[in-house]
Motif scaffolding. Sequence first.
Motif, PDB file in Angstrom:
ATOM      1  N   ASN A   1      23.127  -5.179  -8.970  1.00 45.03           N
ATOM      2  CA  ASN A   1      24.438  -5.716  -8.621  1.00 45.03           C
ATOM      3  C   ASN A   1      24.638  -7.147  -9.113  1.00 45.03           C
ATOM      4  O   ASN A   1      25.710  -7.708  -8.934  1.00 45.03           O
ATOM      5  CB  ASN A   1      24.649  -5.676  -7.101  1.00 45.03           C
TER       6      ASN A   1
ATOM      7  N   SER B   1      16.737   0.249  -3.557  1.00 44.52           N
ATOM      8  CA  SER B   1      15.963   0.051  -2.332  1.00 44.52           C
ATOM      9  C   SER B   1      14.549  -0.311  -2.741  1.00 44.52           C
ATOM     10  O   SER B   1      13.885   0.469  -3.428  1.00 44.52           O
ATOM     11  CB  SER B   1      15.942   1.325  -1.483  1.00 44.52           C
TER      12      SER B   1
ATOM     13  N   HIS C   1      14.660  -4.447   1.100  1.00 40.64           N
ATOM     14  CA  HIS C   1      15.998  -4.744   0.590  1.00 40.64           C
ATOM     15  C   HIS C   1      16.654  -3.416   0.227  1.00 40.64           C
ATOM     16  O   HIS C   1      16.173  -2.695  -0.643  1.00 40.64           O
ATOM     17  CB  HIS C   1      15.917  -5.656  -0.636  1.00 40.64           C
TER      18      HIS C   1
ATOM     19  N   GLU D   1      20.226  -1.755  -0.911  1.00 35.88           N
ATOM     20  CA  GLU D   1      21.600  -1.799  -1.424  1.00 35.88           C
ATOM     21  C   GLU D   1      21.705  -0.681  -2.437  1.00 35.88           C
ATOM     22  O   GLU D   1      21.314   0.436  -2.132  1.00 35.88           O
ATOM     23  CB  GLU D   1      21.909  -3.172  -2.048  1.00 35.88           C
ATOM     24  N   LYS D   2      22.188  -1.010  -3.643  1.00 35.67           N
ATOM     25  CA  LYS D   2      22.242  -0.007  -4.701  1.00 35.67           C
ATOM     26  C   LYS D   2      20.824   0.412  -5.074  1.00 35.67           C
ATOM     27  O   LYS D   2      20.570   1.543  -5.449  1.00 35.67           O
ATOM     28  CB  LYS D   2      22.979  -0.577  -5.917  1.00 35.67           C
TER      29      LYS D   2
ATOM     30  N   ASP E   1      17.860  -6.675  -9.021  1.00 34.62           N
ATOM     31  CA  ASP E   1      19.094  -6.193  -8.390  1.00 34.62           C
ATOM     32  C   ASP E   1      20.113  -5.788  -9.450  1.00 34.62           C
ATOM     33  O   ASP E   1      20.557  -6.601 -10.253  1.00 34.62           O
ATOM     34  CB  ASP E   1      19.670  -7.292  -7.489  1.00 34.62           C
TER      35      ASP E   1
END
Length: 192
Positions: A181, A41, A36, A38-39, A179
Amino acid sequence: MIRSKRDVIALLMRTIKIMLLPPYPNPAPVGKIVLHVEKMSRLFYIFENKIFSINFPYTVIEGDGVLLFRSTHHSEINSAVTSNVLSVVETFNALDNREVFHFAEPISDICQSDDEFWSLFRELLLYEDGYIRFDHDEKNAKEKLHPLDHLDIFYSSSSTFKIGLHENSSHEHLLDLLDRNTECHFLTKIVK
């Protein structure tokens, strides 16, 4: 089982080797690996009663169904590079040796053909792996001492701790928990 930095490094290198291979249908998979990015990893390793995750410290570039892995310190982390890292941590047992030359010699030998290797290896030794594991552990469950469903944070016996959960979890739930986010999760009971 992850019990040391060497285990994390070896797992990371073996995972990259797998991700570099072309897709291969396995008729009876025992688990699943999810990267995964995104902001944050992270790599997720998903099994029936266990999910664990580590930080993924590299940049991933995808093109035409092929993945390329890069580090701040190495232009391409390919199968040869991962094999070299594995030989240092497993074959030469460089991390377990008390003699500095036994640590440095295999690294120095590899640097003769890969001048970026030491920087990559140093990065692996110093990187924050962020290990976390969700367990549904019927075998060792003991009410509040070792809850059936729990998170294990860290892997070494000197720093690990558990956070009990009231229910079984999923990969999506653990991903949401980690996450940055998504909305933050809260513990419902804090020790005073």
